[in-house]
Design an enzyme around this catalytic site. Structure first.
Site, PDB file in Angstrom:
ATOM      1  N   TYR A  12      -1.775  -1.182  11.221  1.00  0.00           N
ATOM      2  CA  TYR A  12      -2.192  -1.523   9.721  1.00  0.00           C
ATOM      3  C   TYR A  12      -0.528  -1.478   8.655  1.00  0.00           C
ATOM      4  O   TYR A  12      -0.445  -2.268   8.099  1.00  0.00           O
ATOM      5  CB  TYR A  12      -3.261  -0.810   9.114  1.00  0.00           C
ATOM      6  CG  TYR A  12      -3.487  -1.175   7.458  1.00  0.00           C
ATOM      7  CD1 TYR A  12      -3.714  -2.538   7.360  1.00  0.00           C
ATOM      8  CD2 TYR A  12      -2.981  -0.003   6.622  1.00  0.00           C
ATOM      9  CE1 TYR A  12      -3.938  -2.471   5.631  1.00  0.00           C
ATOM     10  CE2 TYR A  12      -3.256  -0.428   5.415  1.00  0.00           C
ATOM     11  CZ  TYR A  12      -3.786  -1.468   4.826  1.00  0.00           C
ATOM     12  OH  TYR A  12      -3.898  -1.731   3.247  1.00  0.00           O
ATOM     13  N   SER A  35       0.941  -1.109   0.028  1.00  0.00           N
ATOM     14  CA  SER A  35       0.007  -0.173   0.091  1.00  0.00           C
ATOM     15  C   SER A  35       0.961   1.212   0.185  1.00  0.00           C
ATOM     16  O   SER A  35       2.027   1.141   0.379  1.00  0.00           O
ATOM     17  CB  SER A  35      -0.877  -0.084   1.225  1.00  0.00           C
ATOM     18  OG  SER A  35      -1.276   1.220   1.379  1.00  0.00           O
ATOM     19  N   LYS A  42       2.115  -3.958   6.742  1.00  0.00           N
ATOM     20  CA  LYS A  42       2.572  -3.898   5.332  1.00  0.00           C
ATOM     21  C   LYS A  42       3.964  -4.010   4.962  1.00  0.00           C
ATOM     22  O   LYS A  42       4.920  -4.430   4.314  1.00  0.00           O
ATOM     23  CB  LYS A  42       1.933  -2.724   4.378  1.00  0.00           C
ATOM     24  CG  LYS A  42       0.394  -2.892   4.424  1.00  0.00           C
ATOM     25  CD  LYS A  42       0.079  -4.243   3.506  1.00  0.00           C
ATOM     26  CE  LYS A  42      -1.538  -3.845   3.281  1.00  0.00           C
ATOM     27  NZ  LYS A  42      -1.881  -5.517   2.926  1.00  0.00           N
TER      28      LYS A  42
HETATM   29  P1  NAD Z   1     -11.353  -6.392   1.262  1.00  0.00           P
HETATM   30  O1  NAD Z   1     -11.457  -6.398   2.872  1.00  0.00           O
HETATM   31  O2  NAD Z   1     -12.443  -5.784   0.358  1.00  0.00           O
HETATM   32  O3  NAD Z   1     -10.680  -7.908   1.007  1.00  0.00           O
HETATM   33  C1  NAD Z   1      -9.602  -8.573   1.848  1.00  0.00           C
HETATM   34  C2  NAD Z   1     -10.441  -9.905   1.797  1.00  0.00           C
HETATM   35  O4  NAD Z   1      -9.601 -10.653   2.565  1.00  0.00           O
HETATM   36  C3  NAD Z   1     -11.945 -10.019   2.363  1.00  0.00           C
HETATM   37  O5  NAD Z   1     -12.723 -10.680   1.517  1.00  0.00           O
HETATM   38  C4  NAD Z   1     -11.681 -10.746   3.874  1.00  0.00           C
HETATM   39  O6  NAD Z   1     -12.801 -11.442   3.807  1.00  0.00           O
HETATM   40  C5  NAD Z   1     -10.413 -11.703   3.384  1.00  0.00           C
HETATM   41  N1  NAD Z   1      -9.641 -11.860   4.472  1.00  0.00           N
HETATM   42  C6  NAD Z   1      -9.043 -11.193   5.720  1.00  0.00           C
HETATM   43  N2  NAD Z   1      -8.454 -11.819   6.446  1.00  0.00           N
HETATM   44  C7  NAD Z   1      -8.422 -13.287   6.191  1.00  0.00           C
HETATM   45  C8  NAD Z   1      -7.915 -14.239   6.325  1.00  0.00           C
HETATM   46  N3  NAD Z   1      -7.169 -14.263   7.837  1.00  0.00           N
HETATM   47  N4  NAD Z   1      -8.154 -15.518   5.850  1.00  0.00           N
HETATM   48  C9  NAD Z   1      -8.810 -15.483   4.777  1.00  0.00           C
HETATM   49  N5  NAD Z   1      -9.431 -14.251   4.249  1.00  0.00           N
HETATM   50  C10 NAD Z   1      -9.226 -13.271   4.860  1.00  0.00           C
HETATM   51  O7  NAD Z   1     -10.091  -5.374   0.980  1.00  0.00           O
HETATM   52  P2  NAD Z   1      -9.274  -5.013  -0.428  1.00  0.00           P
HETATM   53  O8  NAD Z   1      -9.864  -3.425  -0.304  1.00  0.00           O
HETATM   54  O9  NAD Z   1      -9.884  -5.726  -1.566  1.00  0.00           O
HETATM   55  O10 NAD Z   1      -7.839  -4.945  -0.139  1.00  0.00           O
HETATM   56  C11 NAD Z   1      -7.171  -6.179  -0.581  1.00  0.00           C
HETATM   57  C12 NAD Z   1      -5.874  -6.122  -0.119  1.00  0.00           C
HETATM   58  O11 NAD Z   1      -5.172  -4.868  -0.542  1.00  0.00           O
HETATM   59  C13 NAD Z   1      -5.589  -5.987   1.468  1.00  0.00           C
HETATM   60  O12 NAD Z   1      -4.309  -6.684   1.644  1.00  0.00           O
HETATM   61  C14 NAD Z   1      -5.341  -4.571   1.619  1.00  0.00           C
HETATM   62  O13 NAD Z   1      -4.634  -4.162   2.610  1.00  0.00           O
HETATM   63  C15 NAD Z   1      -4.525  -3.878   0.382  1.00  0.00           C
HETATM   64  N6  NAD Z   1      -4.896  -2.566  -0.062  1.00  0.00           N
HETATM   65  C16 NAD Z   1      -6.143  -2.105   0.019  1.00  0.00           C
HETATM   66  C17 NAD Z   1      -6.335  -0.648  -0.544  1.00  0.00           C
HETATM   67  C18 NAD Z   1      -7.792  -0.056  -0.479  1.00  0.00           C
HETATM   68  O14 NAD Z   1      -7.710   1.163  -0.383  1.00  0.00           O
HETATM   69  N7  NAD Z   1      -8.659  -0.886  -0.778  1.00  0.00           N
HETATM   70  C19 NAD Z   1      -5.135   0.176  -0.571  1.00  0.00           C
HETATM   71  C20 NAD Z   1      -3.977  -0.484  -0.683  1.00  0.00           C
HETATM   72  C21 NAD Z   1      -3.888  -1.699  -0.118  1.00  0.00           C
HETATM   73  N1  UFG Z   2     -11.559  12.047   3.491  1.00  0.00           N
HETATM   74  C1  UFG Z   2     -12.616  13.026   3.872  1.00  0.00           C
HETATM   75  N2  UFG Z   2     -13.756  12.400   4.420  1.00  0.00           N
HETATM   76  C2  UFG Z   2     -13.951  11.284   4.548  1.00  0.00           C
HETATM   77  C3  UFG Z   2     -13.116  10.418   4.090  1.00  0.00           C
HETATM   78  C4  UFG Z   2     -11.965  10.734   3.459  1.00  0.00           C
HETATM   79  O1  UFG Z   2     -12.450  14.498   3.689  1.00  0.00           O
HETATM   80  O2  UFG Z   2     -15.218  10.793   5.111  1.00  0.00           O
HETATM   81  C5  UFG Z   2     -10.477  12.496   2.926  1.00  0.00           C
HETATM   82  C6  UFG Z   2      -9.161  12.187   3.489  1.00  0.00           C
HETATM   83  O3  UFG Z   2      -8.856  13.246   4.547  1.00  0.00           O
HETATM   84  C7  UFG Z   2      -8.207  12.288   2.468  1.00  0.00           C
HETATM   85  C8  UFG Z   2      -8.999  11.883   1.101  1.00  0.00           C
HETATM   86  O4  UFG Z   2     -10.208  11.911   1.465  1.00  0.00           O
HETATM   87  O5  UFG Z   2      -7.663  13.577   2.421  1.00  0.00           O
HETATM   88  C9  UFG Z   2      -8.883  10.289   0.889  1.00  0.00           C
HETATM   89  O6  UFG Z   2      -9.007   9.446   2.219  1.00  0.00           O
HETATM   90  P1  UFG Z   2      -9.219   8.027   2.239  1.00  0.00           P
HETATM   91  O7  UFG Z   2      -9.553   7.431   3.633  1.00  0.00           O
HETATM   92  O8  UFG Z   2     -10.137   7.626   1.057  1.00  0.00           O
HETATM   93  O9  UFG Z   2      -7.836   7.326   1.524  1.00  0.00           O
HETATM   94  P2  UFG Z   2      -6.177   7.608   2.443  1.00  0.00           P
HETATM   95  O10 UFG Z   2      -5.372   7.897   1.314  1.00  0.00           O
HETATM   96  O11 UFG Z   2      -6.278   8.434   3.645  1.00  0.00           O
HETATM   97  O12 UFG Z   2      -6.112   6.122   2.780  1.00  0.00           O
HETATM   98  C10 UFG Z   2      -6.439   5.101   2.083  1.00  0.00           C
HETATM   99  C11 UFG Z   2      -6.482   3.635   2.816  1.00  0.00           C
HETATM  100  C12 UFG Z   2      -4.968   3.525   3.420  1.00  0.00           C
HETATM  101  C13 UFG Z   2      -4.273   3.147   2.255  1.00  0.00           C
HETATM  102  C14 UFG Z   2      -4.396   4.374   1.549  1.00  0.00           C
HETATM  103  C15 UFG Z   2      -3.312   4.380   0.291  1.00  0.00           C
HETATM  104  O13 UFG Z   2      -7.311   3.713   3.988  1.00  0.00           O
HETATM  105  O14 UFG Z   2      -5.254   2.236   3.928  1.00  0.00           O
HETATM  106  O15 UFG Z   2      -5.690   4.635   0.817  1.00  0.00           O
HETATM  107  O16 UFG Z   2      -3.733   3.165  -0.507  1.00  0.00           O
HETATM  108  F1  UFG Z   2      -3.066   2.946   2.504  1.00  0.00           F
END
Ligand code: NAD
Ligand code: UFG
Length: 350
Positions: free
Chosen positions: A154, A130, A158
């Site tokens: 969290y 991430s 990573k």
């Molecule tokens: P998500 O929560 O929708 O998907 C993650 C899935 O993993 C879920 O379906 C959950 O049920 C499953 N899971 C969690 N723990 C588990 C376990 N112990 N065993 C089996 N299954 C398990 O999240 P996402 O947004 O699809 O994210 C996927 C990956 O990408 C995550 O590792 C997250 O940290 C990473 N990531 C997400 C974002 C974002 O903004 N969505 C940004 C950066 C990184």
């Molecule tokens: N924001 C608002 N109001 C809200 C939610 C968010 O103003 O209700 C703003 C935040 O302050 C930020 C922007 O919208 O300026 C984006 O916020 P997000 O929470 O959507 O995204 P972030 O970049 O803060 O974080 C997300 C995930 C992290 C991940 C990161 C990069 O939550 O776990 O993206 O992938 F690491």
């Protein structure tokens, strides 16, 4: 050539479900494992439907990654060419409240997976890292060489997993690992059949805006209006989920084709920064809905401006994002208007 077998952990979740669909559409055979802690099995049923005949190449096992015996069984039935590892918990605020839950789930889950992979001779991995590992970057765009930091448990999971991957590859060159640092994934499959469906109150901007637009929440709180940005609100690099899924296929191809990849890291973003207010305006345009705003102070731990340098991924993965924020908002709204309660019903939500 025989179809490649790919294990996808967390494949029922937001990014996983979109990636699994693209894998199926491109002729891969896919085994998904997920414990459904943050997802609905409906997502995987819809992926199968969208994939048509290729849907027959998907199998799903509801298991927890930390259940070593169940995992071994999955590996004993299929010889996997590679693993894409999405499974993990991802809510920043929750990780601060429940650090042990996050260390246990994300670290023990990953270590168990890596051990079982090694035992079965499968040493090709794509891991979901991430942009959170860049912390509050001193400059932008963020390149993969930037120094890394974590502001919460969290993010620390990573960082630790990235280090574990580098360590195992250093001592055993059979490992080929790609770490993908995602920026801010948004949007949904253009069919509006699958999309993001967070449980409880959304932490992230786009799911929150979406829930305001469908009438589930009265307003969006804007966190911070005094940043040193074009309009004072935070700037991020939003990437369409379809582009992000496509980036995984590019990474997989690289892993399969490049024998000397070692352990490499790539940003997946667009290289463009968009402010909160710009995103709200684009969503209003796409949906025709007014998003009422309440301007508030900064959210603790938030960075001011984060966006990616995409040079390395473009050069080495031969991949770049195709969609801009208008398409992201269009597809997010298509999903939201067809599924105002996500995969559930009003009764199943808070
Ligand atoms: P998500 O929560 O929708 O998907 C993650 C899935 O993993 C879920 O379906 C959950 O049920 C499953 N899971 C969690 N723990 C588990 C376990 N112990 N065993 C089996 N299954 C398990 O999240 P996402 O947004 O699809 O994210 C996927 C990956 O990408 C995550 O590792 C997250 O940290 C990473 N990531 C997400 C974002 C974002 O903004 N969505 C940004 C950066 C990184
Ligand atoms: N924001 C608002 N109001 C809200 C939610 C968010 O103003 O209700 C703003 C935040 O302050 C930020 C922007 O919208 O300026 C984006 O916020 P997000 O929470 O959507 O995204 P972030 O970049 O803060 O974080 C997300 C995930 C992290 C991940 C990161 C990069 O939550 O776990 O993206 O992938 F690491």
């Amino acid at each position: 050539m025989a179809a490649k077998n790919i294990l996808v952990t967390g494949g029922v979740g937001y990014i996983g479900s979109h990636t699994v669909l693209q894998l199926l559409q491109q002729g891969f055979r896919v085994v998904v494992i997920d414990n459904l802690i943050n997802s609905s099995e409906v997502a995987i049923q819809r992926v199968v439907e969208l994939a048509g005949d290729n849907g027959n190449n998907l199998s799903f096992h509801q298991i927890d990654l930390r259940d070593r015996e169940a995992l071994r069984k999955v590996f004993s039935f299929t010889k996997f060419d590679a693993v894409i590892h999405f499974a993990g918990l991802k809510a920043v605020g929750e990780s601060v409240q429940k650090p042990l839950l996050y260390y246990n789930n994300n670290l023990i889950g990953t270590i168990t997976l890596l051990e079982v992979m090694a035992d079965h001779g499968c040493k090709n991995l794509v891991f979901s890292s991430s942009a959170t590992v860049y912390g509050w970057p001193k400059q932008v765009p963020c390149t993969e060489e930037f120094s890394l930091s974590a502001a919460n448990p969290y993010g620390r999971t990573k960082l630790v997993i990235e280090d574990i991957c580098r360590d195992i590859q250093k001592t055993d060159s059979e490992w080929k690992i790609i770490l993908l640092r995602y920026f801010n994934p948004v949007g949904a499959h253009p069919s509006g059949f699958i999309g993001e469906d967070p449980r409880g109150i959304p932490n992230n901007l786009m799911p929150f805006i979406q829930q305001v637009a469908v009438g589930r929440r009265p307003f969006l709180t804007v966190f911070g209006t005094d940043y040193n940005t074009k309009d004072g609100t935070g700037v991020r690099d939003y990437i369409h989920i379809e582009d992000l899924a496509d980036g995984h296929i590019a990474a997989l191809q690289k892993l399969i084709e490049d024998p000397s990849i070692g352990c490499e890291v790539y940003n997946l973003g667009t290289g463009k920064g968009t402010s909160v207010l710009e995103m709200v305006t684009a969503f209003e345009k796409a949906s025709g809905k007014k998003i009422p705003l309440i301007m508030d102070g900064r959210r603790s731990g938030d960075a001011e401006i984060v966006y990616a340098s995409m040079k390395k991924a473009e050069r080495e993965l031969n991949w770049r994002a195709k969609f801009g924020i208008d398409e992201m908002c269009r597809d997010q709204w298509n999903w939201a208007s067809k599924n105002p309660w996500g995969y559930g019903s009003p009764d199943s939500q808070s």
